[in-house]
Design an enzyme around this catalytic site. Structure first.
Site, PDB file in Angstrom:
ATOM      1  N   LYS A  44       0.856 -12.993  -1.457  1.00 46.34           N
ATOM      2  CA  LYS A  44      -0.402 -12.413  -0.981  1.00 46.34           C
ATOM      3  C   LYS A  44      -1.302 -12.179  -2.192  1.00 46.34           C
ATOM      4  O   LYS A  44      -0.923 -11.498  -3.141  1.00 46.34           O
ATOM      5  CB  LYS A  44      -0.124 -11.096  -0.267  1.00 46.34           C
ATOM      6  N   ARG A  97     -10.836  -4.670   6.027  1.00 48.83           N
ATOM      7  CA  ARG A  97     -10.897  -3.288   5.542  1.00 48.83           C
ATOM      8  C   ARG A  97     -11.962  -2.495   6.307  1.00 48.83           C
ATOM      9  O   ARG A  97     -11.804  -1.298   6.510  1.00 48.83           O
ATOM     10  CB  ARG A  97     -11.124  -3.269   4.031  1.00 48.83           C
ATOM     11  N   LYS A 143      -6.800  -4.195  -5.920  1.00 46.63           N
ATOM     12  CA  LYS A 143      -5.352  -4.259  -5.679  1.00 46.63           C
ATOM     13  C   LYS A 143      -4.654  -5.229  -6.631  1.00 46.63           C
ATOM     14  O   LYS A 143      -3.588  -5.754  -6.320  1.00 46.63           O
ATOM     15  CB  LYS A 143      -5.106  -4.632  -4.207  1.00 46.63           C
ATOM     16  N   GLU A 159       7.855 -15.321  -6.139  1.00 43.18           N
ATOM     17  CA  GLU A 159       7.758 -14.243  -5.147  1.00 43.18           C
ATOM     18  C   GLU A 159       8.551 -14.601  -3.885  1.00 43.18           C
ATOM     19  O   GLU A 159       9.290 -13.786  -3.346  1.00 43.18           O
ATOM     20  CB  GLU A 159       6.291 -14.009  -4.751  1.00 43.18           C
ATOM     21  N   LYS A 189      -1.039 -15.877   2.032  1.00 49.46           N
ATOM     22  CA  LYS A 189      -2.257 -15.213   2.499  1.00 49.46           C
ATOM     23  C   LYS A 189      -3.226 -15.024   1.339  1.00 49.46           C
ATOM     24  O   LYS A 189      -2.773 -14.599   0.277  1.00 49.46           O
ATOM     25  CB  LYS A 189      -1.850 -13.852   3.073  1.00 49.46           C
ATOM     26  N   SER A 219      -9.437 -12.178   7.658  1.00 49.81           N
ATOM     27  CA  SER A 219     -10.683 -11.714   8.258  1.00 49.81           C
ATOM     28  C   SER A 219     -11.908 -12.406   7.674  1.00 49.81           C
ATOM     29  O   SER A 219     -12.812 -12.805   8.414  1.00 49.81           O
ATOM     30  CB  SER A 219     -10.795 -10.200   8.093  1.00 49.81           C
ATOM     31  N   TYR A 269      -7.414 -14.468  13.993  1.00 52.04           N
ATOM     32  CA  TYR A 269      -8.152 -13.638  14.948  1.00 52.04           C
ATOM     33  C   TYR A 269      -8.728 -14.504  16.062  1.00 52.04           C
ATOM     34  O   TYR A 269      -9.230 -13.978  17.060  1.00 52.04           O
ATOM     35  CB  TYR A 269      -9.266 -12.872  14.216  1.00 52.04           C
TER      36      TYR A 269
HETATM   37  C1  PBG Z   1      -2.982  -4.390   4.065  1.00 57.80           C
HETATM   38  C2  PBG Z   1      -3.376  -5.650   4.719  1.00 57.80           C
HETATM   39  C3  PBG Z   1      -4.561  -6.335   4.444  1.00 57.80           C
HETATM   40  C4  PBG Z   1      -4.605  -7.401   5.322  1.00 57.80           C
HETATM   41  C5  PBG Z   1      -3.450  -7.359   6.118  1.00 57.80           C
HETATM   42  N1  PBG Z   1      -2.687  -6.270   5.726  1.00 57.80           N
HETATM   43  C6  PBG Z   1      -5.672  -6.025   3.519  1.00 57.80           C
HETATM   44  C7  PBG Z   1      -5.430  -5.780   2.113  1.00 57.80           C
HETATM   45  O1  PBG Z   1      -4.409  -6.155   1.544  1.00 57.80           O
HETATM   46  O2  PBG Z   1      -6.305  -5.164   1.518  1.00 57.80           O
HETATM   47  C8  PBG Z   1      -5.742  -8.372   5.362  1.00 57.80           C
HETATM   48  C9  PBG Z   1      -5.935  -9.149   6.597  1.00 57.80           C
HETATM   49  C10 PBG Z   1      -7.249  -9.783   6.744  1.00 57.80           C
HETATM   50  O3  PBG Z   1      -8.126  -9.759   5.869  1.00 57.80           O
HETATM   51  O4  PBG Z   1      -7.447 -10.352   7.827  1.00 57.80           O
HETATM   52  N2  PBG Z   1      -1.761  -4.195   3.624  1.00 57.80           N
END
Ligand code: PBG
Length: 356
Positions: free
Chosen positions: A225, A235, A248, A264, A279, A305, A344
Site C-alpha cells: 500500500k 479521507r 503517512k 512486503e 493499492k 477513491s 466503488y
Molecule cells: C485507511 C484506508 C485508506 C484507504 C483504505 N483504508 C486511506 C489511507 O490509507 O489514508 C483508501 C481507500 C481509497 O482511497 O479508496 N487505513
C-alpha cells in the site's frame, strides 16, 4: 505477393538477442500470412480470442457506513457514492448479492465526538462497522463481509496507528489492531483486511484468531500500500481529511519502489495472509503483475477513491465516455493479473455486465 512464410527479421533479432530457450517462441509468420485483423473482424471472432473476462464475481464493493436510519449522505468528492446508515447498508448488501458480487467492504464515518487519541471506538462491539456487520450477516448471509483493520477512522489525529509525539508507534498499535480484529470477527466479519501497513500485524492477528478458534477467518493483507495522493476523497468520506496531521510516509510505501512491494508481500504471506493486495490500482498495475507472477497468490487490487473521482469527474463533464472507460479500467486489472478488484463502481459494473 510474397507467400513465403518467414519470420520478420526483427523477430529473429529479438530471438538471437535473448538467446536459446529464454527466447519467446515466435510462431507467427509475417504479413500477409499473418493478418492480425482476421480475428478481430466480428463480435464472434473477438469473443473467441478474448484472453481475459470480467464478471461480478471479480468485485469487492466498498461502502461507507454512518449513523442514523434511512440516511443517505452524498460524498461530494465522490459523485454517486453515499454514506449509508446501517439499514441502507443492508439494502446495498442485498442488491450486491443479487448481482453476484461476492464481498462487501465496510468503512465507517465515525462521529467526531467518538474519535480519540487511543481510538477506543475501534474496539467497541457497538461501533458502526460491528453493527453493520451483524445486520448484514443476519439479513444477507450469502455475501462475504470484509472489515478494514486500521485506526484512522477512529483517531483524533487521523493516523492509522497510535502516536507518541510525532511518531506513529508500531508495536503498541499492533495490540490495538488485534483487539479491533477480534471485535469485528466476533460481530461476524468473514474477511479481516489490515490496511495500516504496520510491521508484523498479519502475524499478530493470525495468532490471535487461531488462539480464539477463529480458524476460518480470511486475512487479506493490504501488503503493498503506497503513500498516495489518490486517497483524498476516501479521507473526505470517512472524515479523516480534516483531522489528518502530516502524511503517512513512515508506514505506507514510497511510490518509487516495487522490489520493496515484493518483500512486503513475502513477509505477509509468511505471517499467514490468505490474499494479498496492491493499492492504489491503475497507477500500480506493474506491481500487481509482479506480485502475481512472483507469488501466485490470490491477488486483489484496489481502484481507490481518487481513481473513482477522476473517472467520474471526466465522465460527468462529457470529457470521457464513462460507460466505455469504466469497463476498460476494470479489464486492465484482470489483464494485470488481479483476481479481485475493490471498486466503488462495483454495483454499476455488475449491473452493466448483467445487461450485457
Ligand atoms: C485507511 C484506508 C485508506 C484507504 C483504505 N483504508 C486511506 C489511507 O490509507 O489514508 C483508501 C481507500 C481509497 O482511497 O479508496 N487505513
Amino acid at each position: 505477393m510474397n507467400s513465403e512464410l518467414k519470420s520478420p527479421s526483427f523477430l529473429k533479432n529479438a530471438q538471437a538477442k535473448h538467446g536459446g530457450d529464454a527466447a519467446p517462441e515466435m510462431p507467427a509468420p509475417g504479413y500477409p500470412a499473418s493478418r492480425m485483423r482476421r480475428n478481430r473482424q466480428a463480435p464472434w471472432s473477438r469473443a473467441m480470442v478474448q484472453e481475459n473476462g470480467l464478471s461480478a464475481a471479480d468485485f469487492i464493493w466498498p461502502i461507507f457506513v454512518a449513523d442514523g436510519e434511512g440516511v443517505r449522505t452524498p460524498v461530494p468528492s465522490m459523485p454517486g457514492v453515499d454514506r449509508l446508515s446501517v439499514d441502507l447498508a443492508v439494502e446495498a448488501a442485498r442488491e450486491a448479492a443479487d448481482f453476484g458480487i461476492p464481498i462487501i467492504a465496510l468503512f465507517p464515518y465515525t462521529d467526531p465526538s467518538l474519535r480519540s487519541e487511543d481510538a477506543a471506538e475501534a474496539l467497541s462491539p457497538e461501533n458502526l462497522v460491528c453493527q453493520a456487520t451483524r445486520a448484514i450477516k443476519s439479513q444477507v448471509p450469502d455475501i462475504g463481509v470484509w472489515c478494514d483493520v486500521a485506526l484512522d477512522p477512529y483517531t483524533s489525529h487521523g493516523h492509522d496507528g497510535l502516536m507518541r509525539g510525532s511518531e506513529i508507534l508500531n508495536d503498541e498499535t499492533l495490540e490495538v489492531l488485534v483487539a479491533q480484529a477480534r471485535v469485528q470477527v466476533e460481530a461476524g466479519c468473514d474477511i479481516i483486511a489490515p490496511s495500516d501497513m504496520m510491521d508484523g500485524r498479519i502475524g499478530a492477528i493470525r495468532n490471535a484468531l487461531e488462539n480464539d478458534g477463529h480458524t476460518n477467518t480470511i486475512i487479506v493483507s493490504y501488503a503493498a500500500k503506497y503513500a498516495s495522493g489518490f486517497y483524498a476523497p476516501f479521507r473526505d468520506a470517512v472524515g479523516s481529511s480534516t483531522t489528518l496531521q502530516g502524511d503517512k510516509r513512515t508506514y505506507q510505501m514510497d511510490p518509487a519502489n516495487s522490489d520493496e512491494a515484493l518483500r512486503e508481500v513475502a513477509l505477509d504471506i509468511a505471517e499467514g495472509a490468505d490474499m494479498v493486495m496492491v493499492k492504489p490500482g491503475m497507477p500500480y498495475l506493474d506491481v500487481v503483475r509482479r506480485v502475481k507472477d512472483a507469488f501466485s497468490m490470490p491477488t486483489v487490487a484496489y481502484q481507490v477513491s481518487g481513481e473513482y473521482s477522476m473517472l467520474m469527474a471526466a465522465a460527468q463533464n462529457g470529457w470521457l465516455d464513462g460507460d466505455k472507460v469504466w469497463m476498460e479500467t476494470l479489464m486492465a486489472f484482470k489483464r494485470a493479473g488481479a483476481d479481485g478488484i475493490l471498486t466503488y463502481y462495483a454495483l454499476e459494473a455488475a449491473r452493466r455486465l448483467k445487461a450485457g
